[in-house]
Design an enzyme around this catalytic site. Sequence first.
Site, short mmCIF file in Angstrom:
data_model
loop_
_atom_site.label_atom_id
_atom_site.label_comp_id
_atom_site.label_asym_id
_atom_site.label_seq_id
_atom_site.Cartn_x
_atom_site.Cartn_y
_atom_site.Cartn_z
CE1 TYR A 193 26.86 35.04 34.07
CE2 TYR A 193 26.11 36.18 35.78
CZ TYR A 193 26.49 36.47 34.41
OH TYR A 193 26.66 37.67 33.76
CE LYS A 239 42.94 41.00 41.43
NZ LYS A 239 42.15 40.61 42.19
NE ARG A 261 37.46 37.10 38.58
CZ ARG A 261 36.57 37.85 38.53
NH1 ARG A 261 36.15 38.64 37.27
NH2 ARG A 261 35.46 37.89 39.47
N GLY A 288 31.99 42.43 40.97
CA GLY A 288 32.13 41.13 41.70
C GLY A 288 32.77 41.20 43.02
#
Length: 314
Positions: A54, A211, A223, A279
């Site tokens: 990551y 959303k 995102r 997240g």
Amino acid sequence: MKYRRLGQSDLKVSEISLGSWLTFGVGVEADAARACIDKAFDVGINFIDTANIYGRGAAERFLGEALAGRPRDSYVLATKLYFPMTETDRGLSAAQVEKQLDASLQRLRTDHVDLYQCHRYDEETPLEETMQALTRAVESGKTRYIGFSEWPADKIRAAIEMAGVARFVSSQPQYSLLWREPEAEVIPLCAANGISQIVWSPLGQGVLTGKYDPDSPPPADSRANDPEMGGWMDRFMDRPILAAVQKLKPVAADAGLSLAQFALAWVLREPNVASAIIGASRPSQVVENAAASDATVDPALFAQAERIMAEALD
């Protein structure tokens, strides 16, 4: 917040855990990320998941800084290895297990992690070599337990049947109302052998928050609209799927939950799931998602949601 035992270990992890893929050290500004971590502890989240890949170490470095002032026994810390860190450093060989674990511990500013996970299966390294290296990692005290992510059932079974090595306590699969593949083989196999699921993407990369309007472009700050963060979402952004997700909203409302809370509660209905990884870019997201741990939902509403999604996914 409720807690569940992680496989055949002595770790008790919060049903909602905090992940760091595409967020900490990478996609979320540092102050906002620290605020998310602080709020996670405030609402009872004790399990934090990361990986060396990551941000190529950035997420681990950030967590090392952010967690430095907290007692080490106040949280459960997990990281992973497998994906390329350099042109030559990748996979699950004995040399890589030792090298990458030491590097992760340095970035995380700790002498041990609670859970060290194989991020994928390594077809180029004999399983026995990997398991023996992981066993040495446990015996050294650098990790308390071991796990894997997205391993096929036959490889999981082979590891279970191997004698004289440390036992896996966790599996980390993608699992949600949009992705139920682990139910076929992985969950039953793990449940029969003392291995718990730590679920990633329980909200389908945010699609199950509702959303995304099927008839409108993604919100500018979402995102899906981010070139770096949205690349994993294509399969969930088809119009029939987005339209079906909108039909889930009244079902969630009947349960007295937001759609995100309902989707998380659906994942947690499975006894073999120890924790669902979320997240977050804002503390308010942490608060909302954490509330799913305390939700009581009529199974008939879950069944209704499953039928809605099954029709869209066929």
